[in-house]
Design a protein around this motif. Structure first.
Motif, short mmCIF file in Angstrom:
data_model
loop_
_atom_site.label_atom_id
_atom_site.label_comp_id
_atom_site.label_asym_id
_atom_site.label_seq_id
_atom_site.Cartn_x
_atom_site.Cartn_y
_atom_site.Cartn_z
N VAL A 1 11.97 41.00 24.23
CA VAL A 1 10.90 41.91 24.64
C VAL A 1 10.04 42.30 23.44
N LEU A 2 10.67 42.58 22.31
CA LEU A 2 9.94 43.06 21.14
C LEU A 2 9.02 42.01 20.53
N LEU A 3 9.45 40.75 20.55
CA LEU A 3 8.73 39.70 19.82
C LEU A 3 7.68 38.97 20.66
N GLN A 4 7.52 39.28 21.90
CA GLN A 4 6.54 38.58 22.73
C GLN A 4 5.12 38.83 22.22
N PRO A 5 4.17 37.93 22.56
CA PRO A 5 2.77 38.15 22.13
C PRO A 5 2.22 39.50 22.56
N GLY A 6 2.65 40.00 23.71
CA GLY A 6 2.23 41.32 24.15
C GLY A 6 3.30 42.37 23.96
N GLY A 7 4.28 42.08 23.13
CA GLY A 7 5.40 42.98 22.91
C GLY A 7 5.07 44.12 21.97
N VAL A 8 6.12 44.90 21.65
CA VAL A 8 5.93 46.11 20.85
C VAL A 8 5.43 45.79 19.44
N ILE A 9 5.99 44.79 18.79
CA ILE A 9 5.63 44.49 17.40
C ILE A 9 4.19 44.02 17.29
N GLY B 1 28.06 28.35 15.66
CA GLY B 1 28.36 28.22 17.08
C GLY B 1 27.51 29.09 17.97
N TYR B 2 26.38 29.60 17.47
CA TYR B 2 25.56 30.49 18.29
C TYR B 2 24.87 29.73 19.40
N TYR B 3 24.79 30.39 20.57
CA TYR B 3 24.18 29.75 21.73
C TYR B 3 23.13 30.63 22.41
N ILE B 4 23.47 31.88 22.73
CA ILE B 4 22.58 32.73 23.53
C ILE B 4 21.29 33.03 22.80
N THR B 5 21.39 33.49 21.55
CA THR B 5 20.19 33.90 20.82
C THR B 5 19.21 32.74 20.60
N PRO B 6 19.65 31.57 20.11
CA PRO B 6 18.69 30.46 19.98
C PRO B 6 18.12 30.01 21.33
N ALA B 7 18.92 30.09 22.39
CA ALA B 7 18.43 29.68 23.71
C ALA B 7 17.34 30.61 24.22
N LEU B 8 17.45 31.92 23.92
CA LEU B 8 16.46 32.88 24.40
C LEU B 8 15.24 32.94 23.51
N VAL C 1 14.33 32.96 16.19
CA VAL C 1 15.76 32.66 16.05
C VAL C 1 16.34 33.35 14.83
N LEU C 2 15.65 33.26 13.69
CA LEU C 2 16.15 33.86 12.46
C LEU C 2 16.21 35.38 12.56
N ILE C 3 15.18 35.98 13.16
CA ILE C 3 15.18 37.44 13.30
C ILE C 3 16.33 37.90 14.18
N GLY C 4 16.49 37.28 15.34
CA GLY C 4 17.54 37.69 16.26
C GLY C 4 18.93 37.48 15.69
N MET C 5 19.20 36.31 15.09
CA MET C 5 20.54 36.03 14.57
C MET C 5 20.85 36.89 13.35
N LEU D 1 5.92 35.05 17.31
CA LEU D 1 7.21 35.48 16.78
C LEU D 1 8.37 35.05 17.65
N ILE D 2 8.11 34.40 18.77
CA ILE D 2 9.16 34.02 19.70
C ILE D 2 8.97 32.58 20.12
N PHE D 3 10.05 31.97 20.59
CA PHE D 3 10.06 30.55 20.97
C PHE D 3 9.77 29.66 19.77
N ASN D 4 10.22 30.10 18.60
CA ASN D 4 10.09 29.32 17.37
C ASN D 4 11.21 29.71 16.42
#
Length: 418
Positions: free
Chosen positions: A257-265, A355-362, A288-292, A281-284
């Motif tokens: 939610v935070l990193l979307q083009p229309g998100g908070v940041i 072994g991360y899966y959820i964060t890179p997938a999202l 991934v680096l910020i979330g992990m 900031l998202i889908f790249n």
């Protein structure tokens, strides 16, 4: 000079052989009691953790579909030398086995397995099964070649012969973008089909980058927590521990939610005039680096903090009293003593990131797939458990290699600075 033990070496027992035997028997009884208490946990770990992992890794060399579903053909191909096409017996065995496999609903599994070699194999096998149910020719070889010319090609039978062999190295080779060539040598797959070596390299790169970011951000925080008074340190520690109480999925979704083009940041940066267009900031890789990094940072902080708390401040005072500049004293006296914590934290973060899966997938894009996502794809979508097991096997090997490297580095540092 060694002093002999007194006669009352074991309280309550004499120095006699019977007394020593009674003492050792009591110790053995206590050890057995402790083992009995731990046995349920050991059984639980074996059943729920070790056994599933061993089963998945074993699938990386198992090849049961063709061998079990087409036993007559497998036996005929075992005697075939691989030149040209097999004799009439192999064609008759093929017709018999595809007919029985179709009747037992096993042909779908066999076709799916063969499709990993050649995508058109499924249609070929089902076409052959339909012919086998309706025809009884005198010569199956002539009939099947007329039905589909591919049965007259050596490559078709060579792949069937490979699929009938178990154990097989095919999955392990496919997991590193290699295959067995017609001449029996190992060759790389075509460049446009190579996926997994790049995924392994990408996984290691992302994990190493996240580890470095966690170290750069976590070391100052751990130092602050270790040097502050106990009351203030305990309050600030709550901000480090709170993320452990939040679901991994919730934290990843929050960054979504935070990193979307229309998100908070992006909205805040646009209002402040820092940027004029939304920053991707998202889908790249950035997302991934910020979330992990956010999720794994507490592991690094706690590992380093546990070591820093045991570093006596007298070392720094002694270095300063001898004329060392505070920065030099910190770099040459304090930092080396924290290397075991740095090594433990780095290894922990790095292995978890592998072994991360959820964060890179999202948060990641098409070019940010990690190896865990490919394993999930093979198990959930492709139903190729053999390839998933091979990828998992390499991931376990990489983890073991990195553990050895980190352990050696931490061991050297402990000998030097401990």
């Amino acid at each position: 000079m060694n002093t002999p033990l007194p006669t009352t070496a074991y309280p309550g027992f004499g120095a006699t052989a019977a007394g020593r035997a009674s003492f050792l028997a009591a110790r053995r009884k206590a050890a057995v009691r402790a083992l009995a208490l731990a046995l349920p946990l050991l059984v639980f770990l074996l059943v729920t953790f070790v056994a599933p992992i061993v089963s998945l890794l074993a699938r990386s060399v198992q090849n049961p579909e063709v061998r079990n579903g087409m036993p007559h053909l497998s036996a005929a191909l075992a005697a075939w030398n691989g030149a040209g096409v097999p004799d009439e017996n192999a064609f008759a065995a093929l017709a018999l086995d595809v007919k029985r496999a179709s009747e037992k609903s096993q042909l779908g599994d066999i076709a799916r397995r063969m499709n990993f070699y050649l995508p058109e194999y499924r249609s070929l096998l089902f076409k052959t099964a339909r012919a086998a149910r309706t025809q009884t020719p005198a010569q199956w070889k002539t009939s099947l070649v007329e039905l589909d010319p591919r049965w007259g090609e050596n490559e078709t039978w060579r792949l069937l012969k490979r699929a009938a062999q178990s154990p097989t190295p095919d999955y392990l080779l496919n997991a590193v973008d290699a295959q067995v060539a017609p001449d029996g040598s190992v060759a790389r797959v075509a460049a446009d089909s190579a996926v997994y070596r790049a995924a392994f390299a990408r996984t290691v790169t992302i994990s190493a980058t996240v580890t470095l970011l966690c170290l750069l951000l976590g070391y100052p925080v751990a130092y602050l927590l270790a040097t502050l008074p106990e009351k203030q340190s305990s309050r600030l520690m709550m901000f480090v521990i709170v993320p452990f109480w939040t679901s991994l999925l919730v934290r990843s979704t929050a960054w979504y939610v935070l990193l979307q083009p229309g998100g908070v940041i992006n909205s805040a940066l646009l209002r402040l005039g820092v940027i004029h267009h939304p920053v991707p900031l998202i889908f790249n890789r950035t997302g991934v680096l910020i979330g992990m990094t956010h999720i794994l940072l507490p592991y690094m902080i706690l590992a380093i903090y546990s070591v820093m708390k045991n570093v006596s401040p007298s070392y720094m005072r002694a270095a300063k009293s001898l004329g060392a500049h505070p920065a030099v004293a910190f770099a040459r006296v304090y930092v080396p003593q924290t290397f075991p914590g740095v090594g433990a934290g780095s290894f922990l973060v790095f292995v978890l990131a592998l072994g991360y899966y959820i964060t890179p997938a999202l948060l990641g894009g098409a070019g940010d797939e990690m190896i865990s996502q490919l394993i999930a794809e093979q198990t959930n979508d492709q139903l190729n458990w053999g390839l998933a097991g091979a990828l998992s096997c390499y991931l376990v090997i990489f983890t073991g290699v990195f553990y050895f490297v980190f352990n050696r580095l931490v061991g050297i540092d402990r000998l030097r600075f401990g």
